[in-house]
Motif scaffolding. Structure first.
Motif, PDB file in Angstrom:
ATOM      1  N   ILE A 299       4.181   2.338 -14.534  1.00 17.30           N
ATOM      2  CA  ILE A 299       1.887   2.833 -14.672  1.00 17.30           C
ATOM      3  C   ILE A 299       1.457   2.141 -13.353  1.00 17.30           C
ATOM      4  CG2 ILE A 299       1.957   2.257 -16.845  1.00 17.30           C
ATOM      5  CD1 ILE A 299       0.608  -0.420 -16.253  1.00 17.30           C
ATOM      6  N   ALA A 300       2.920   1.901 -11.929  1.00 18.77           N
ATOM      7  CA  ALA A 300       2.176   1.118 -11.068  1.00 18.77           C
ATOM      8  C   ALA A 300       3.396   1.285  -9.840  1.00 18.77           C
ATOM      9  CB  ALA A 300       1.655   0.136 -11.102  1.00 18.77           C
ATOM     10  N   PHE A 301       4.307   1.440 -10.925  1.00 22.48           N
ATOM     11  CA  PHE A 301       5.431   1.016  -8.971  1.00 22.48           C
ATOM     12  C   PHE A 301       7.119   1.986  -9.746  1.00 22.48           C
ATOM     13  CE2 PHE A 301       9.198  -2.419  -9.059  1.00 22.48           C
ATOM     14  CZ  PHE A 301       9.101  -2.307  -6.722  1.00 22.48           C
TER      15      PHE A 301
ATOM     16  N   ALA B 274       0.917  -1.345   0.375  1.00 24.16           N
ATOM     17  CA  ALA B 274      -0.324   0.075  -0.212  1.00 24.16           C
ATOM     18  C   ALA B 274       1.081   1.114  -0.077  1.00 24.16           C
ATOM     19  CB  ALA B 274      -0.885   0.289   1.113  1.00 24.16           C
ATOM     20  N   ALA B 275       2.037   0.732   0.469  1.00 24.52           N
ATOM     21  CA  ALA B 275       2.638   2.554   1.023  1.00 24.52           C
ATOM     22  C   ALA B 275       3.079   2.372  -0.583  1.00 24.52           C
ATOM     23  CB  ALA B 275       3.874   2.389   1.989  1.00 24.52           C
ATOM     24  N   SER B 276       4.071   1.364  -1.166  1.00 26.98           N
ATOM     25  CA  SER B 276       4.303   1.508  -2.622  1.00 26.98           C
ATOM     26  C   SER B 276       3.515   2.220  -3.117  1.00 26.98           C
ATOM     27  CB  SER B 276       5.078   0.669  -2.727  1.00 26.98           C
ATOM     28  OG  SER B 276       5.296   0.633  -4.421  1.00 26.98           O
TER      29      SER B 276
ATOM     30  N   GLY C  38      -0.974  -2.583  -9.567  1.00 26.09           N
ATOM     31  CA  GLY C  38       0.554  -3.556  -9.735  1.00 26.09           C
ATOM     32  C   GLY C  38       0.155  -4.619  -8.867  1.00 26.09           C
ATOM     33  N   ILE C  39       1.317  -5.806  -8.382  1.00 28.34           N
ATOM     34  CA  ILE C  39       1.265  -7.336  -8.450  1.00 28.34           C
ATOM     35  C   ILE C  39       1.006  -6.916  -6.387  1.00 28.34           C
ATOM     36  CG2 ILE C  39       2.174  -9.512  -8.581  1.00 28.34           C
ATOM     37  CD1 ILE C  39       3.780  -8.194 -11.319  1.00 28.34           C
TER      38      ILE C  39
END
Lengths: 668, 668
Positions: free
Chosen positions: B200-202, A171-173, A412-413
């Protein structure tokens, strides 16, 4: 004579400390230490920062408060009571008693002012990301120049335990990536966990870790320095790009001469003797309990009362907004009430029996895209599987740090954080969230599914690749027990539609659902579309189970299945009927929806007199016996799967027409 | 003429790339891109760093290799084939086909040389922490001056997806804390995930994050620079205090002119046309498939063959060790084979019916401490709940960065990493691991439980606070569906003992168990001890269910229960018998153990003719129908619990003698 403000504030803080110790003592269970330590933090929040109206806990533009360290809930209850929420001193005395509002961990819907149920560590932290996303999205959709309708922040108190949980890292990422500057988290760095000093398991550099995620981090050496706390909170509020973490050193059970700073004060009452010492330490009467000085109650009550004006002002603003933007205002008001736009369901697609095979994940993608324009509050995404789960809303943008109006989310994953974020989103009236991954990975996100069920909120969990039918990815990716394990959670509705038309109605149920989450389960592989002109109507999915194809004469046998296996039992029926065995086929997409039907309907679908029944589902047989009866059987998966093309797996594991026919005949 | 070494190595690397693309193409499913990109990394590992013997995949002092990015398994299969494991080119051609060794993700026990089953992201990363712990522990217990028996390292290839998963964060923090310098992780930083660019997410700073955890981090700009890779690996090996992360930038599907660097090459075959272009790019014949130049096969085979000498040398060392330390050697040899020390079970405590009430968690603590000295290979701990789960081995130290011989583990509030670490430990022959938390938090660690079941390994998962009987902590902490959801996983044995003596035998089963994990479920609250002189023997727990108290005459009714509810049905039996209803009581601690009994025993316990049966369990009724039959009933929990003292909850939810009696009588 009124006390000087500083002195009064100190008295107020100490009152909260002692109330906390007393309540835990009276309950004879609970967590006094953290509440005692963090009273100054609570004080600063509820008197100087949080925007709330105790008389209207649902006020749309209130700041959200999340006690991720839910075990310290007596702290929150005390401030709710003192600031004037519908929570009395008697409720505080009823801490942890049957049917009281003051449960052992804060429960949404039980105590007014509790924005989210917390307790399982890490969840509150991650829920906040969902709250923050929803705030940004509501602001993007509804705010207009001069009409800053939604500008609230999300405050949370988090603990060492939260920091260690993986969901927090996810969640923080994500929060750093999305630049959720509306997050203001206070980290209670008390160096104590149940096994003793946190040093025995946890010595990472938390501040550096959070900076690496893109957070703004401040370090405070002493929670008792309320001026420093205020300053840090002002900094955090003015930092609108990065999420804020304020790391605050505290001494657990501050004021307890023999137990402060020890693990012993974490999860047990201090004991009557120690509490007397605490009261003496703070200058309270050691023989009194639940003592609330009148000036303290007055002080907090006045702080709370400011909220009425704040909300009145906001209501005025909204009234003007409504004049200027009547459509948007109406849209928001309806969404706030959980009402759906008129006629949205007319957009649900209908598929023809003559259409080519279609995976239910594909049908789901078509349904979503067909209704998306009519449901502006429907937002969602996937844990890096949008192309595979077919959950992209093609006509809409992605939600990013630059575009808060986007409706597609790239989680994201991070399945677990996705689940917890969906809960925070679902708790924000005005948005209707969904999130998707493979069914197998539901295992990574069970805690938020369960919490959604406990809270009776209705995010939509979408799971594709639902059986060995996914084929070559093999054992590790093939769900076996997952349907059973989701059906086992109280208050969750699991739907596994048999074809594209059932998929349409599955989405209808999910979108209209109130009071609990819906789990939609879709195939990877193509399925024939059951001809609506020849067979039972897919609209009956809403009843959970229905007669899809009737037996030619008196019933010899009932075949039942869900999802992809329905087409299989339809073929088996044909063969059985050809052999003179009169066979009814029941499509049973949802046990929970079926259980809600009356006895007459249940008897109609599964007549007590017809107990030769075979259920077919490429999943654990657990729970099917109830429907198949002692005289029936279940063709399921009692082992893990294998890596191979799906057709080979069907043969190997017996999901063939011949095997279904043989199993069925063995019952007669 | 033999090629120059550099040239040969390049040919070897390219051969692996093309084999990978070919295999995925032939399977018509799979993940070619990562395998193609990482061929140089694999090459450096299998030729210059990994210590292994293809003829003896179980060699005790081999380096462990974990492909956490399990979707890239064709990379690993290719190196296993080329270096001489029992895996042929035909096996490569059978990639992802039914019953082949080369499953869609690497499966332990299927392909020789696969140390652990991976696929669900984050698991491999976290398994490595368990492998590393086990290595350190074996070294501490068995290494002696001059006898460096265990000095292997743990290598892993991890992906962006691994880095995003929460379990990785938990495991990385724990590894940094424990200073597991034997971990050498290569992070494939390819900037690509299924939805597109990882941007896009990381966008967190992964290197800074890992430094914050206490890792040694190196950054390499190009995976194709094998000399830089070698240097970084040498650095990582020489860094023995900190775990190592080598972050390596790669280009997914390197060599594919149209698909390299795109998400399209992640999870789909390249297609026949593109593969031809790849072959041209690398100077291979575009019309040939599965081409392995003879010199490449010879080269890798020679590299693999070195392992025979390595192992022979180790065997020699061990033979000398055996002479000098016969007892330790014998202990290790037995442990390696999974044999238990003679007579250990004699130490299992026996409890008397006259003893005071005892929670099964307490009994469990007594059992553990009674047998710990006799079982030197039994090691374990808790996710910051050792005092509550009573899992501390009191006569032994904690495993810390300074004391690798310690047998107590402080996993921190990291249930998921604990579970995954237990799997890595259980995969290391010579240790027998357990890990504990509350039953509720089993939800945080389901993926490793499932993977243990898939791998048929036998870590012991200990869960206490198993029902609403935990009381005031309330809804969020009270398990309801958890027993059902654990029973639903194939190959898991769930045991919920009824009292202290059953707890003794539950541990006996768990410790002796082979071929799958055991889940032990214990109460928080005290339970009476069933008098072994008056009732059925607790030793029969091993049969899963047994007649605890026989009906006075022909059976009118069977009451069955697990755990804390057994004492309740015993009281109900007394009342029913007093009313002339002849009632049998069955204690049923484990469905799975019962299902293993023969039909005669099953008929003895549950005669088909006696179908008036009531099951009582403070949990979801799911699955009980099978045992209660159509004529029976189940008293369970169909809703979530509440926060209150346990006795109040029993009354409210109907777990009282009167209610059991009434439910039972309603069946007659």
């Amino acid at each position: 004579m009124e006390k000087q403000n500083d002195e009064l504030e100190q008295l107020a803080i100490n009152t909260v400390r002692i109330l906390s110790a007393d309540a835990v003592q009276k309950a004879n269970s609970g967590h006094p230490g953290t509440a005692m330590a963090l009273a100054p933090m609570g004080h600063v929040l509820w008197t100087k920062f949080l925007n709330y109206n105790p008389k209207s806990p649902d006020f749309a533009n209130r700041d959200r408060f999340i006690l991720s360290a839910g075990h310290a809930c007596i702290l929150q209850y005390n401030f709710l009571y003192l600031t004037g929420y519908d929570l009395s001193l008697d409720d505080i005395k009823q801490f942890r008693q049957l049917h009281s509002k003051t449960a052992g961990h804060p429960e949404y819907g039980l105590a007014p002012g509790v924005d989210v149920t917390t307790g399982p560590l890490g969840q509150g932290f991650a829920n906040g990301i969902g709250f923050a996303i929803a705030q940004k999205h509501l602001a993007a959709r509804y705010n207009k120049p001069g009409f800053d309708l939604f500008n609230y922040n999300i405050y949370s108190i988090v603990s060492d335990g939260d920091m260690m949980e993986g969901v927090t890292s996810e969640a923080a990422s994500l929060a750093g990536h999305l630049q959720l500057g509306n997050l203001i988290y206070l980290y209670d760095d008390n160096h104590i966990s149940i096994e003793g000093s946190t040093d025995i398991a946890f010595n990472e550099d938390v501040s550096a870790r959070f900076r690496a995620y893109g957070w703004h981090v401040q370090d405070l050496p002493d929670v008792n320095d309320t001026h420093a706390l205020e300053l840090a909170l002002i900094n955090a509020k003015s930092e609108t790009q990065k999420p804020s973490l304020i790391r605050v050193r505290s001494l657990i059970a501050y004021g307890s001469p023999n137990k402060s700073g020890t693990a012993g004060s974490h999860g047990s009452p201090l004991g009557p003797d120690e509490i007397k010492l605490v009261k003496e330490f703070f200058g309270f009467d050691p023989e009194e309990s639940f003592e609330v000085p009148a000036e303290v109650l007055k002080y907090y009550n006045e702080k709370g009362a400011r909220g009425e004006k704040t909300e009145a002002k906001w209501n005025e603003l909204f009234a003007k907004y409504k004049e200027k933007f009547p459509e948007l205002a109406a849209e928001y008001e309806a969404a706030f009430k959980g009402e759906l736009p008129q006629g949205w369901a007319d957009k649900l697609p209908v598929f023809k029996g003559s259409d080519p095979k279609m995976a239910t994940r594909q049908a789901s993608g078509k349904v979503l895209n067909a209704v998306a324009a009519s449901l502006p509050n429907l937002i969602g995404g996937a844990a890096d599987l949008a192309p595979s789960t077919e959950t992209n809303l093609k006509d809409f943008d992605s939600f990013t740090s630059e575009n808060r109006g986007g409706r597609n989310f790239h989680f994201g994953i991070r399945e677990h954080a996705m689940g917890s974020a969906l809960n925070g989103m679902a708790l924000t009236k005005g948005v209707l969230p969904f999130g998707a991954t493979f069914l197998q990975f539901a295992d990574y996100m069970r805690p938020p599914i369960r919490l959604a069920a406990i809270m009776k909120i209705s995010p939509i969990f979408v799971y594709t690749h639902d059986s060995i039918g996914l084929g070559e990815d093999g054992t590790t990716h093939q769900p076996i027990e997952h349907l059973a394990t989701l059906r086992a959670i109280p208050n969750v509705t699991v739907i596994r539609p048999a074809d594209a038309n059932e998929t349409s109605f599955a989405w209808k149920v999910a979108i209209e659902k109130k009071g609990g989450p819906t789990v939609l389960v879709f195939t990877r592989q193509g399925l024939p579309i059951l001809d609506q002109d020849k067979y039972g109507k897919a609209a009956d999915l809403e009843k959970g189970a229905y007669i899809l194809s009737e037996a030619s004469k008196n019933i010899d046998l009932i075949l039942m299945a869900t999802g992809s296996e329905v087409a299989l039992i339809m073929q088996a029926q044909e063969k059985l009927e050809a052999e003179g065995i009169s066979t009814r086929v029941v499509s049973m997409p949802s046990w929970e929806l079926f259980e809600k039907q009356d006895a007459a309907y249940k008897e109609k679908v599964f007549p007590k007199a017809s107990r030769k029944r075979l259920a077919v589902e490429m999943a654990s047989p657990m729970g099917w016996h109830k429907y198949t009866t002692d005289e029936g059987d279940m063709l399921g998966m009692t082992t893990f799967g294998e890596s191979a093309p799906a057709e080979d797996l069907y043969k190997f594991f017996g999901f063939t027409v011949d095997n279904v026919v043989n199993k069925a005949k063995a019952l007669l």
